[in-house]
Design a protein around this motif. Structure first.
Motif, PDB file in Angstrom:
ATOM      1  N   ARG A   1       0.836  -1.216  -0.174  1.00 28.92           N
ATOM      2  CA  ARG A   1       0.179   0.109   0.025  1.00 28.92           C
ATOM      3  C   ARG A   1       0.835   1.371  -0.017  1.00 28.92           C
ATOM      4  N   HIS A   2       2.056   1.021   0.359  1.00 26.43           N
ATOM      5  CA  HIS A   2       2.940   2.463   0.561  1.00 26.43           C
ATOM      6  C   HIS A   2       3.383   3.023  -0.834  1.00 26.43           C
ATOM      7  N   PRO A   3       3.648   4.104  -1.292  1.00 23.51           N
ATOM      8  CA  PRO A   3       3.987   4.750  -2.327  1.00 23.51           C
ATOM      9  C   PRO A   3       5.263   4.167  -2.829  1.00 23.51           C
ATOM     10  N   ALA A   4       5.759   4.627  -4.113  1.00 24.48           N
ATOM     11  CA  ALA A   4       7.157   4.479  -4.574  1.00 24.48           C
ATOM     12  C   ALA A   4       8.062   4.714  -3.700  1.00 24.48           C
ATOM     13  N   GLY A   5       9.011   4.019  -3.224  1.00 24.94           N
ATOM     14  CA  GLY A   5       9.949   4.747  -2.122  1.00 24.94           C
ATOM     15  C   GLY A   5      11.380   3.711  -2.259  1.00 24.94           C
ATOM     16  N   ILE A   6      12.398   3.969  -1.626  1.00 27.59           N
ATOM     17  CA  ILE A   6      13.277   2.850  -1.472  1.00 27.59           C
ATOM     18  C   ILE A   6      13.153   2.297  -0.107  1.00 27.59           C
ATOM     19  N   TYR A   7      13.231   0.924  -0.074  1.00 22.80           N
ATOM     20  CA  TYR A   7      12.728   0.197   1.269  1.00 22.80           C
ATOM     21  C   TYR A   7      13.709  -0.966   1.312  1.00 22.80           C
ATOM     22  N   CYS A   8      14.040  -1.607   2.580  1.00 22.52           N
ATOM     23  CA  CYS A   8      14.661  -2.578   2.747  1.00 22.52           C
ATOM     24  C   CYS A   8      13.725  -3.747   3.216  1.00 22.52           C
ATOM     25  N   LEU A   9      14.110  -4.863   2.566  1.00 19.84           N
ATOM     26  CA  LEU A   9      13.476  -6.180   2.928  1.00 19.84           C
ATOM     27  C   LEU A   9      14.287  -7.237   3.487  1.00 19.84           C
ATOM     28  N   SER A  10      14.491  -7.136   4.592  1.00 20.47           N
ATOM     29  CA  SER A  10      15.513  -7.745   5.628  1.00 20.47           C
ATOM     30  C   SER A  10      15.228  -9.052   5.968  1.00 20.47           C
ATOM     31  N   ILE A  11      15.102 -10.122   5.337  1.00 21.05           N
ATOM     32  CA  ILE A  11      14.524 -11.382   5.539  1.00 21.05           C
ATOM     33  C   ILE A  11      15.774 -12.629   5.771  1.00 21.05           C
ATOM     34  N   PRO A  12      15.850 -13.093   6.944  1.00 17.23           N
ATOM     35  CA  PRO A  12      16.823 -14.081   7.252  1.00 17.23           C
ATOM     36  C   PRO A  12      17.033 -15.126   6.075  1.00 17.23           C
ATOM     37  N   THR A  13      18.338 -15.574   5.865  1.00 19.00           N
ATOM     38  CA  THR A  13      18.503 -16.813   4.807  1.00 19.00           C
ATOM     39  C   THR A  13      17.416 -17.898   5.259  1.00 19.00           C
ATOM     40  N   GLY A  14      16.922 -18.206   4.339  1.00 20.04           N
ATOM     41  CA  GLY A  14      16.103 -19.223   4.301  1.00 20.04           C
ATOM     42  C   GLY A  14      14.672 -18.775   4.607  1.00 20.04           C
ATOM     43  N   GLY A  15      14.518 -17.581   4.446  1.00 23.97           N
ATOM     44  CA  GLY A  15      12.901 -16.960   4.946  1.00 23.97           C
ATOM     45  C   GLY A  15      12.149 -16.937   3.615  1.00 23.97           C
ATOM     46  N   GLY A  16      12.443 -17.196   2.344  1.00 30.42           N
ATOM     47  CA  GLY A  16      11.588 -17.313   1.359  1.00 30.42           C
ATOM     48  C   GLY A  16      11.554 -15.712   0.769  1.00 30.42           C
ATOM     49  N   LYS A  17      12.654 -15.056   0.642  1.00 31.38           N
ATOM     50  CA  LYS A  17      12.726 -13.852   0.023  1.00 31.38           C
ATOM     51  C   LYS A  17      12.230 -13.644  -1.240  1.00 31.38           C
ATOM     52  N   THR A  18      12.605 -14.443  -2.191  1.00 32.67           N
ATOM     53  CA  THR A  18      12.271 -14.545  -3.320  1.00 32.67           C
ATOM     54  C   THR A  18      10.815 -14.392  -3.787  1.00 32.67           C
ATOM     55  N   LEU A  19      10.116 -15.437  -3.047  1.00 28.22           N
ATOM     56  CA  LEU A  19       8.578 -15.343  -3.319  1.00 28.22           C
ATOM     57  C   LEU A  19       7.888 -14.281  -2.500  1.00 28.22           C
TER      58      LEU A  19
ATOM     59  N   PHE B   1      25.993   3.291  -7.133  1.00 27.11           N
ATOM     60  CA  PHE B   1      24.641   2.482  -6.923  1.00 27.11           C
ATOM     61  C   PHE B   1      23.805   3.620  -5.963  1.00 27.11           C
ATOM     62  N   ASN B   2      24.116   4.147  -4.977  1.00 29.48           N
ATOM     63  CA  ASN B   2      23.299   4.995  -4.138  1.00 29.48           C
ATOM     64  C   ASN B   2      22.650   6.274  -4.758  1.00 29.48           C
ATOM     65  N   GLN B   3      23.633   6.771  -5.662  1.00 24.76           N
ATOM     66  CA  GLN B   3      23.231   7.954  -6.368  1.00 24.76           C
ATOM     67  C   GLN B   3      22.018   7.213  -7.381  1.00 24.76           C
ATOM     68  N   MET B   4      22.317   6.255  -7.983  1.00 27.78           N
ATOM     69  CA  MET B   4      21.445   5.764  -9.033  1.00 27.78           C
ATOM     70  C   MET B   4      19.906   5.167  -8.269  1.00 27.78           C
ATOM     71  N   MET B   5      19.995   4.851  -7.052  1.00 31.38           N
ATOM     72  CA  MET B   5      18.572   4.490  -6.506  1.00 31.38           C
ATOM     73  C   MET B   5      17.829   5.739  -6.098  1.00 31.38           C
ATOM     74  N   ASN B   6      18.752   6.767  -5.719  1.00 29.79           N
ATOM     75  CA  ASN B   6      18.178   7.930  -5.285  1.00 29.79           C
ATOM     76  C   ASN B   6      17.401   8.670  -6.574  1.00 29.79           C
ATOM     77  N   PHE B   7      17.992   8.573  -7.702  1.00 33.70           N
ATOM     78  CA  PHE B   7      17.665   9.125  -8.998  1.00 33.70           C
ATOM     79  C   PHE B   7      16.246   8.346  -9.566  1.00 33.70           C
ATOM     80  N   LEU B   8      16.392   7.220  -9.613  1.00 28.08           N
ATOM     81  CA  LEU B   8      15.561   6.103 -10.043  1.00 28.08           C
ATOM     82  C   LEU B   8      14.146   6.337  -9.318  1.00 28.08           C
ATOM     83  N   ASN B   9      14.365   6.509  -8.019  1.00 24.73           N
ATOM     84  CA  ASN B   9      13.000   6.973  -7.125  1.00 24.73           C
ATOM     85  C   ASN B   9      12.440   8.285  -7.424  1.00 24.73           C
TER      86      ASN B   9
ATOM     87  N   ASP C   1       9.923   2.211  -7.895  1.00 21.99           N
ATOM     88  CA  ASP C   1       9.946   1.414  -6.452  1.00 21.99           C
ATOM     89  C   ASP C   1      10.932   0.660  -6.210  1.00 21.99           C
ATOM     90  N   ILE C   2      11.834   0.719  -5.218  1.00 27.05           N
ATOM     91  CA  ILE C   2      12.960  -0.063  -5.123  1.00 27.05           C
ATOM     92  C   ILE C   2      12.891  -0.656  -3.955  1.00 27.05           C
TER      93      ILE C   2
END
Length: 587
Positions: free
Chosen positions: A65-83, A210-218, A224-225
């Motif tokens: 529901r959140h608008p386009a932004g730059i976010y962190c998805l911190s899922i432990p290894t084996g937590g199913g982050k791809t799906l 990379f950091n500057q690219m993320m800021n520009f793309l958003n 939405d990154i």
């Protein structure tokens, strides 16, 4: 455009229709996945991990529901982050109709291949999922690009599909490379969901660009990154930081989830305690009395090959796994290994480079890992007791002697920082796991501090950096225009990896047929189609190794001078693939 086929799929459904159907198929896929899980045969720990994966995926969907932004998805290894990240992206597309594309970026070819497979299966949209990396067509620039010289030199892949699975190199090139094939893809990033998998794996020299690219793309492109990893680097604390959105973390109570997924005990090496490959082989054989399955991860292909030779004649099953095997061959081997692990009838030892660390859903009772960065150690831990089959798995971090890592400066730097973190960890008396976010944050802060002079993408030949060229340009004495930024020079110098690799099609399974078909065809569209199919049957070889392979590797056809094949019988084997060289994972 200059004889280049830039639009392979000019007609087709719009993205909204594709995403709606993909979400429907994804829900059916997940239902079937849950239906086939043998819950009655699972341990309580396995059930707990499965429940955790489901809850994490639900949190990701709710976050859409959140608008386009730059976010962190911190899922432990084996937590199913791809799906979980795919579930988020599809939910985001449903709520944000302007979204044109879902782009999944991975650091390694092996992860890109795995993610493309998951996307195709989970969305049921195989025809609209593009897997793009430089495994086949050799990218090089000799002065100005001129497609008129040879219409087959560049088989252009234009990212028109709604789903893109690509590598970090191809992604960064869209903004920074001077190659026109890359520039033509840049507009595809607008209004897209961009998921960066294993973001910590980027070369340190790329951090600031990379950091500057993320800021520009958003901010400019309304992308939405999602920075997706179990080991989030502290990019917000660098001199040119990522500007995260106000609600930075997609998952609430991140520390809680890492504690919940803790299922491995790390055995830390003693000071000065080093293994030779011979001694390691002896210990592994001894450990097969205690463990049914052992994974050994070493830093170089040569070390993997040597240890494999030491163990292959032992009475246990031993498997060799590096990118000397083509993608299809690796997939077959991994499936074979998974089947053996599932049956549990034979003891098995797998010797691999770090290609197995991420993007491979596999679980061993015990893992040995040669000294590396703390982030890589966390990925190795994700291959140990992954699903909670045991109460606790064992991971042995070891110091190796004779791995021949002399030309892998970044790896050596990361290992040195890990050694310092280990000292701090021992002295702290902390009962928490070494891989908890607080220790990972300390690792990245220390690593960025040690490498701060390298994060601007230095160009030694010109005594400057990419960041300098893109902000100030050359010195004022050389200023010729109102804008002094040296865009062309920066684009020519921007190479994410320093070695120049090219794809060699190998005669594994359908590889032979594809070689013959490419050689015989004179139709540009047909050749492009065949080359895409050949991605699964290629091995990357460093350009400076070409003379070494004289007589073993040659062009597929005189009409296509930059597409190579294995030409000599026996140059590619079922056991070891192509002739060994060090592991060029990021490409």
């Amino acid at each position: 455009m200059n004889g280049v086929d830039t639009m392979a799929k000019q007609c087709g459904p719009d993205s909204a229709e594709v995403f709606a159907k993909a979400e429907e198929n994804f829900e059916s896929y997940m239902q079937e996945l849950h239906r086939t899980v043998p819950i009655s045969q699972m341990t309580e720990r396995e059930k707990k991990i499965m429940e955790g994966r489901n809850r994490l995926q639900q949190e990701c969907v709710q976050f859409a529901r959140h608008p386009a932004g730059i976010y962190c998805l911190s899922i432990p290894t084996g937590g199913g982050k791809t799906l979980s990240s795919l579930a988020y992206a599809l939910a985001y597309c449903k709520q944000h109709k302007e979204t044109e594309r879902i782009i999944y970026v991975s650091p390694y070819i092996s992860i890109t291949e795995q993610n493309a497979k998951v996307f195709k299966e989970a969305t049921g949209m195989k025809e609209w999922v593009l897997e793009h990396h430089s495994s086949v067509v050799r990218d090089f620039v000799d002065g100005e690009e001129d497609y008129r010289k040879n219409r087959f030199v560049q088989q252009d892949i234009n990212w028109e599909e709604p789903f893109i699975c690509t590598t970090f190199v191809q992604f960064m090139n869209t903004l920074f490379s001077d190659q026109s094939a890359c520039v033509r893809r840049m507009h595809r990033l607008v209004n897209s969901v961009i998921i960066i998998d294993e973001v910590q794996s980027m070369p340190v020299k790329c951090v600031h660009t990379f950091n500057q690219m993320m800021n520009f793309l958003n901010a400019v492109c309304h992308a939405d990154i999602i920075l997706c990893t179990a080991t989030q680097p502290t990019l917000q604390k660098t001199p040119y930081p990522v500007c995260y959105s106000e609600t930075k973390d997609m998952i609430k109570e991140v520390e809680h989830w890492f504690e919940r997924f803790e299922r491995v005990k790390i055995q830390i090496p003693g000071t000065g305690h080093k293994y030779t490959l011979e001694r390691l082989g002896e210990e592994i054989l001894g450990q097969t009395d205690r463990y049914q399955s052992i994974l050994v991860i070493l830093n170089t292909k040569s070390a993997v090959g040597t240890l494999y030779d030491i163990l292959k004649d032992s009475p246990i099953q031993v498997e060799y796994l590096t990118t000397n095997l083509c993608a299809e061959h690796r997939s077959d081997k991994i499936e074979h290994i998974k089947q053996k692990l599932k049956e549990g009838k034979e003891k098995i030892v797998v010797i691999s480079t770090n290609l197995i660390e991420a993007g491979v859903d596999i679980s061993f009772e015990c893992v040995y890992r040669s000294m590396t960065g703390l982030d890589s150690l966390a990925q190795s831990a994700g291959r140990c007791n992954r699903n909670g089959e045991r109460e606790c798995g064992d991971l042995y971090l070891i110091q190796m002697d004779g791995e021949n890592t002399g030309n892998m400066q970044e790896l050596l730097q990361n290992a040195r920082v890990t050694e310092q973190i280990l000292i701090d960890y021992r002295e702290s008396g902390d009962d928490d796991d070494l891989l908890m976010p607080k220790w990972m944050n300390r690792y990245f802060e220390c690593m960025f501090e040690c490498t701060k002079d390298k994060m601007n993408f230095p160009i030694r030949q010109k005594d400057t950096s990419i960041m300098e060229l893109l902000t100030k340009g050359f010195s004022y004495t050389e200023k010729k225009n109102v804008m002094n930024q040296a865009y062309k020079t920066a684009g020519q110098a921007y190479r994410v990896i320093d070695d120049h690799s090219f794809g060699v099609i190998v005669p594994y399974k359908k590889g032979s047929e594809l070689i013959d078909a490419i050689a015989e065809s004179s139709d540009a569209a047909e050749i492009k189609k065949l080359i895409r199919k050949a991605q699964r049957y290629t091995v990357n070889v460093r350009e400076n190794q070409l003379k070494k392979y004289d007589g073993l590797i040659q062009c597929v056809s005189d009409k296509i001078p930059n597409v190579y094949m294995v030409a000599a019988p026996g140059a590619y084997s079922e056991e070891r693939g192509i002739t060994p060289e060090w592991e060029p994972l990021i490409f």
